[in-house]
Design a protein around this motif. Structure first.
Motif, PDB file in Angstrom:
ATOM      1  N   ARG A   1      21.332  32.521  -3.248  1.00 60.25           N
ATOM      2  CA  ARG A   1      20.534  31.703  -4.162  1.00 60.25           C
ATOM      3  C   ARG A   1      19.118  31.693  -3.611  1.00 60.25           C
ATOM      4  O   ARG A   1      18.897  31.247  -2.487  1.00 60.25           O
ATOM      5  CB  ARG A   1      21.071  30.275  -4.233  1.00 60.25           C
ATOM      6  N   THR A   2      18.169  32.183  -4.370  1.00 57.94           N
ATOM      7  CA  THR A   2      16.785  32.251  -3.909  1.00 57.94           C
ATOM      8  C   THR A   2      15.909  31.442  -4.858  1.00 57.94           C
ATOM      9  O   THR A   2      16.165  31.391  -6.064  1.00 57.94           O
ATOM     10  CB  THR A   2      16.290  33.703  -3.839  1.00 57.94           C
ATOM     11  N   TYR A   3      14.853  30.816  -4.326  1.00 59.93           N
ATOM     12  CA  TYR A   3      14.045  29.954  -5.193  1.00 59.93           C
ATOM     13  C   TYR A   3      12.562  30.005  -4.847  1.00 59.93           C
ATOM     14  O   TYR A   3      12.165  30.397  -3.741  1.00 59.93           O
ATOM     15  CB  TYR A   3      14.549  28.504  -5.123  1.00 59.93           C
ATOM     16  N   SER A   4      11.752  29.568  -5.812  1.00 58.37           N
ATOM     17  CA  SER A   4      10.321  29.351  -5.639  1.00 58.37           C
ATOM     18  C   SER A   4       9.995  27.911  -6.003  1.00 58.37           C
ATOM     19  O   SER A   4      10.628  27.323  -6.898  1.00 58.37           O
ATOM     20  CB  SER A   4       9.501  30.278  -6.540  1.00 58.37           C
ATOM     21  N   ILE A   5       9.000  27.358  -5.339  1.00 54.69           N
ATOM     22  CA  ILE A   5       8.499  26.027  -5.657  1.00 54.69           C
ATOM     23  C   ILE A   5       7.353  26.167  -6.646  1.00 54.69           C
ATOM     24  O   ILE A   5       6.426  26.963  -6.438  1.00 54.69           O
ATOM     25  CB  ILE A   5       8.023  25.303  -4.387  1.00 54.69           C
ATOM     26  N   LEU A   6       7.405  25.410  -7.735  1.00 51.62           N
ATOM     27  CA  LEU A   6       6.341  25.442  -8.735  1.00 51.62           C
ATOM     28  C   LEU A   6       5.116  24.675  -8.245  1.00 51.62           C
ATOM     29  O   LEU A   6       5.242  23.602  -7.651  1.00 51.62           O
ATOM     30  CB  LEU A   6       6.833  24.829 -10.048  1.00 51.62           C
ATOM     31  N   THR A   7       3.939  25.235  -8.489  1.00 51.93           N
ATOM     32  CA  THR A   7       2.687  24.543  -8.159  1.00 51.93           C
ATOM     33  C   THR A   7       1.845  24.381  -9.411  1.00 51.93           C
ATOM     34  O   THR A   7       2.004  25.112 -10.395  1.00 51.93           O
ATOM     35  CB  THR A   7       1.876  25.296  -7.099  1.00 51.93           C
ATOM     36  N   THR A   8       0.936  23.418  -9.356  1.00 61.94           N
ATOM     37  CA  THR A   8       0.054  23.128 -10.475  1.00 61.94           C
ATOM     38  C   THR A   8      -1.342  22.797  -9.944  1.00 61.94           C
ATOM     39  O   THR A   8      -1.560  22.766  -8.733  1.00 61.94           O
ATOM     40  CB  THR A   8       0.618  21.955 -11.304  1.00 61.94           C
ATOM     41  N   GLU A   9      -2.279  22.571 -10.855  1.00 61.69           N
ATOM     42  CA  GLU A   9      -3.610  22.151 -10.429  1.00 61.69           C
ATOM     43  C   GLU A   9      -3.507  20.828  -9.680  1.00 61.69           C
ATOM     44  O   GLU A   9      -2.659  19.991  -9.976  1.00 61.69           O
ATOM     45  CB  GLU A   9      -4.526  21.984 -11.646  1.00 61.69           C
ATOM     46  N   ALA A  10      -4.397  20.626  -8.718  1.00 60.29           N
ATOM     47  CA  ALA A  10      -4.372  19.417  -7.904  1.00 60.29           C
ATOM     48  C   ALA A  10      -4.858  18.205  -8.690  1.00 60.29           C
ATOM     49  O   ALA A  10      -5.785  18.306  -9.506  1.00 60.29           O
ATOM     50  CB  ALA A  10      -5.243  19.618  -6.671  1.00 60.29           C
TER      51      ALA A  10
ATOM     52  N   ASP B   1      14.952  15.527 -16.489  1.00 58.52           N
ATOM     53  CA  ASP B   1      14.157  16.280 -17.469  1.00 58.52           C
ATOM     54  C   ASP B   1      13.909  17.706 -16.991  1.00 58.52           C
ATOM     55  O   ASP B   1      13.948  18.656 -17.774  1.00 58.52           O
ATOM     56  CB  ASP B   1      12.819  15.589 -17.722  1.00 58.52           C
ATOM     57  N   TRP B   2      13.631  17.848 -15.700  1.00 60.02           N
ATOM     58  CA  TRP B   2      13.382  19.180 -15.148  1.00 60.02           C
ATOM     59  C   TRP B   2      14.632  20.054 -15.253  1.00 60.02           C
ATOM     60  O   TRP B   2      14.582  21.179 -15.748  1.00 60.02           O
ATOM     61  CB  TRP B   2      12.912  19.078 -13.702  1.00 60.02           C
ATOM     62  N   LEU B   3      15.755  19.516 -14.815  1.00 57.64           N
ATOM     63  CA  LEU B   3      16.989  20.298 -14.823  1.00 57.64           C
ATOM     64  C   LEU B   3      17.451  20.633 -16.235  1.00 57.64           C
ATOM     65  O   LEU B   3      18.073  21.681 -16.459  1.00 57.64           O
ATOM     66  CB  LEU B   3      18.099  19.553 -14.080  1.00 57.64           C
ATOM     67  N   GLU B   4      17.158  19.766 -17.171  1.00 60.16           N
ATOM     68  CA  GLU B   4      17.619  19.995 -18.542  1.00 60.16           C
ATOM     69  C   GLU B   4      16.691  20.907 -19.335  1.00 60.16           C
ATOM     70  O   GLU B   4      16.909  21.134 -20.525  1.00 60.16           O
ATOM     71  CB  GLU B   4      17.809  18.659 -19.253  1.00 60.16           C
ATOM     72  N   GLY B   5      15.659  21.429 -18.692  1.00 60.31           N
ATOM     73  CA  GLY B   5      14.856  22.470 -19.317  1.00 60.31           C
ATOM     74  C   GLY B   5      13.713  22.005 -20.193  1.00 60.31           C
ATOM     75  O   GLY B   5      13.250  22.750 -21.065  1.00 60.31           O
ATOM     76  N   ARG B   6      13.214  20.795 -19.944  1.00 58.65           N
ATOM     77  CA  ARG B   6      12.034  20.331 -20.674  1.00 58.65           C
ATOM     78  C   ARG B   6      10.900  21.341 -20.519  1.00 58.65           C
ATOM     79  O   ARG B   6      10.812  22.043 -19.509  1.00 58.65           O
ATOM     80  CB  ARG B   6      11.616  18.965 -20.135  1.00 58.65           C
ATOM     81  N   ASN B   7      10.029  21.440 -21.517  1.00 62.70           N
ATOM     82  CA  ASN B   7       8.954  22.429 -21.520  1.00 62.70           C
ATOM     83  C   ASN B   7       8.218  22.467 -20.191  1.00 62.70           C
ATOM     84  O   ASN B   7       7.830  21.436 -19.643  1.00 62.70           O
ATOM     85  CB  ASN B   7       7.969  22.115 -22.650  1.00 62.70           C
ATOM     86  N   LEU B   8       8.032  23.669 -19.685  1.00 61.92           N
ATOM     87  CA  LEU B   8       7.444  23.854 -18.361  1.00 61.92           C
ATOM     88  C   LEU B   8       6.095  23.153 -18.228  1.00 61.92           C
ATOM     89  O   LEU B   8       5.811  22.497 -17.222  1.00 61.92           O
ATOM     90  CB  LEU B   8       7.298  25.355 -18.091  1.00 61.92           C
ATOM     91  N   GLN B   9       5.261  23.275 -19.249  1.00 65.38           N
ATOM     92  CA  GLN B   9       3.903  22.742 -19.145  1.00 65.38           C
ATOM     93  C   GLN B   9       3.856  21.218 -19.187  1.00 65.38           C
ATOM     94  O   GLN B   9       2.819  20.628 -18.869  1.00 65.38           O
ATOM     95  CB  GLN B   9       3.020  23.347 -20.234  1.00 65.38           C
ATOM     96  N   ASP B  10       4.947  20.577 -19.558  1.00 65.64           N
ATOM     97  CA  ASP B  10       4.986  19.112 -19.500  1.00 65.64           C
ATOM     98  C   ASP B  10       4.905  18.612 -18.062  1.00 65.64           C
ATOM     99  O   ASP B  10       4.603  17.439 -17.826  1.00 65.64           O
ATOM    100  CB  ASP B  10       6.271  18.578 -20.138  1.00 65.64           C
ATOM    101  N   PHE B  11       5.162  19.501 -17.100  1.00 62.53           N
ATOM    102  CA  PHE B  11       5.147  19.116 -15.692  1.00 62.53           C
ATOM    103  C   PHE B  11       3.864  19.545 -14.984  1.00 62.53           C
ATOM    104  O   PHE B  11       3.724  19.336 -13.788  1.00 62.53           O
ATOM    105  CB  PHE B  11       6.361  19.718 -14.983  1.00 62.53           C
ATOM    106  N   SER B  12       2.950  20.156 -15.711  1.00 63.01           N
ATOM    107  CA  SER B  12       1.682  20.575 -15.109  1.00 63.01           C
ATOM    108  C   SER B  12       0.693  19.414 -15.143  1.00 63.01           C
ATOM    109  O   SER B  12       0.779  18.532 -16.003  1.00 63.01           O
ATOM    110  CB  SER B  12       1.100  21.783 -15.851  1.00 63.01           C
ATOM    111  N   TYR B  13      -0.225  19.405 -14.179  1.00 63.49           N
ATOM    112  CA  TYR B  13      -1.270  18.387 -14.169  1.00 63.49           C
ATOM    113  C   TYR B  13      -2.332  18.769 -15.199  1.00 63.49           C
ATOM    114  O   TYR B  13      -2.700  19.934 -15.288  1.00 63.49           O
ATOM    115  CB  TYR B  13      -1.893  18.287 -12.771  1.00 63.49           C
ATOM    116  N   PRO B  14      -2.849  17.821 -16.017  1.00 66.90           N
ATOM    117  CA  PRO B  14      -2.646  16.369 -15.967  1.00 66.90           C
ATOM    118  C   PRO B  14      -1.522  15.843 -16.873  1.00 66.90           C
ATOM    119  O   PRO B  14      -1.388  14.623 -17.021  1.00 66.90           O
ATOM    120  CB  PRO B  14      -3.998  15.846 -16.445  1.00 66.90           C
ATOM    121  N   ASN B  15      -0.727  16.731 -17.483  1.00 68.16           N
ATOM    122  CA  ASN B  15       0.370  16.240 -18.320  1.00 68.16           C
ATOM    123  C   ASN B  15       1.321  15.360 -17.524  1.00 68.16           C
ATOM    124  O   ASN B  15       1.874  14.395 -18.044  1.00 68.16           O
ATOM    125  CB  ASN B  15       1.133  17.418 -18.925  1.00 68.16           C
ATOM    126  N   TYR B  16       1.519  15.718 -16.269  1.00 69.78           N
ATOM    127  CA  TYR B  16       2.334  14.907 -15.362  1.00 69.78           C
ATOM    128  C   TYR B  16       1.553  14.735 -14.076  1.00 69.78           C
ATOM    129  O   TYR B  16       1.080  15.716 -13.488  1.00 69.78           O
ATOM    130  CB  TYR B  16       3.676  15.595 -15.096  1.00 69.78           C
TER     131      TYR B  16
END
Length: 221
Positions: free
Chosen positions: A148-157, A182-197
């Motif tokens: 199992r391999t993974y990457s950590i998502l990053t966003t604007e500071a 919400d993350w695990l259930e596949g909510r839209n990726l950009q909902d977790f980007s700053y400043p949305n979150y």
């Protein structure tokens, strides 16, 4: 970016925080993990949200060969481009949580980065929180072993991280307990980007054993 984080927690803390049980425990519990050592850490996958298993930091896409990490850095995936880049686009709908206690970043004190201050950053009132990840189940074509391999998502500071990570101005996507589902259930990726979150982060400066609270500059009314 996010290349170092702390896993100073116990199995009991993880099980209570995530309402999950530890299925595998061969992961590193350290005060500071270095991503470039490609450590194995605890993760919770979307397909089994009540199980704590082991994942290897550094995503291998399905087409990757065994020497992939010599040619590519997939420790982090930018949330703005993950859906379009070859290394990540096949995994954006495979979500995982990476438990963390803190992550670390350096603030440049001069133009060339020869003088830096190190900061410890966490989520307010959380001893454990989740870094948002995407994963792939990769099989090594040389020996047939699966990982199992993974990457950590990053966003604007955000404001705080712009003060600390004052060169590239990025931060990992840090989830509170309410956002994990919400993350695990596949909510839209950009909902977790700053400043949305915008996570409620706190930071402390670490220098010579002295730890001071760091606060971003406040705008005057």
């Amino acid at each position: 970016m996010c290349y170092r984080f702390s896993t100073q927690f116990t199995a009991k803390q993880l099980e209570e925080y995530y309402t999950a049980y530890e299925l595998e425990n061969e992961y590193h519990l350290l005060d500071e993990l270095n991503g470039f050592n490609y450590p194995e850490t605890a993760i919770i996958m979307d397909k089994a949200p009540t199980e704590i298993v082991v994942g290897k930091w550094g995503l291998f896409p399905s087409w990757a060969k065994a020497d992939f990490q010599k040619k590519a850095n997939t420790l982090n995936a930018k949330i703005e481009t993950a859906e379009t880049l070859a290394s990540y686009k096949g995994s954006v709908h495979s979500r995982c949580l990476i438990p963390a206690h803190l992550f670390f970043e350096w603030q440049w004190q001069d133009a060339k980065g020869k003088v830096k201050k190190k900061f410890e950053i966490g989520l307010r009132e959380h001893q454990v929180f989740s870094l948002a990840g995407i994963y792939n189940l990769w099989t090594n074509p040389d020996n047939g072993k699966s990982y199992r391999t993974y990457s950590i998502l990053t966003t604007e500071a955000n404001e705080l991280m712009s003060e600390i990570h004052n060169t590239k101005k990025r931060m990992p996507v840090c989830l509170n307990r309410a956002m994990d589902k919400d993350w695990l259930e596949g909510r839209n990726l950009q909902d977790f980007s700053y400043p949305n979150y915008n996570p409620d982060l706190v930071a402390m400066e670490s220098s010579g054993g002295i730890v001071d609270l760091f606060s971003p500059k406040k705008n005057s009314d």
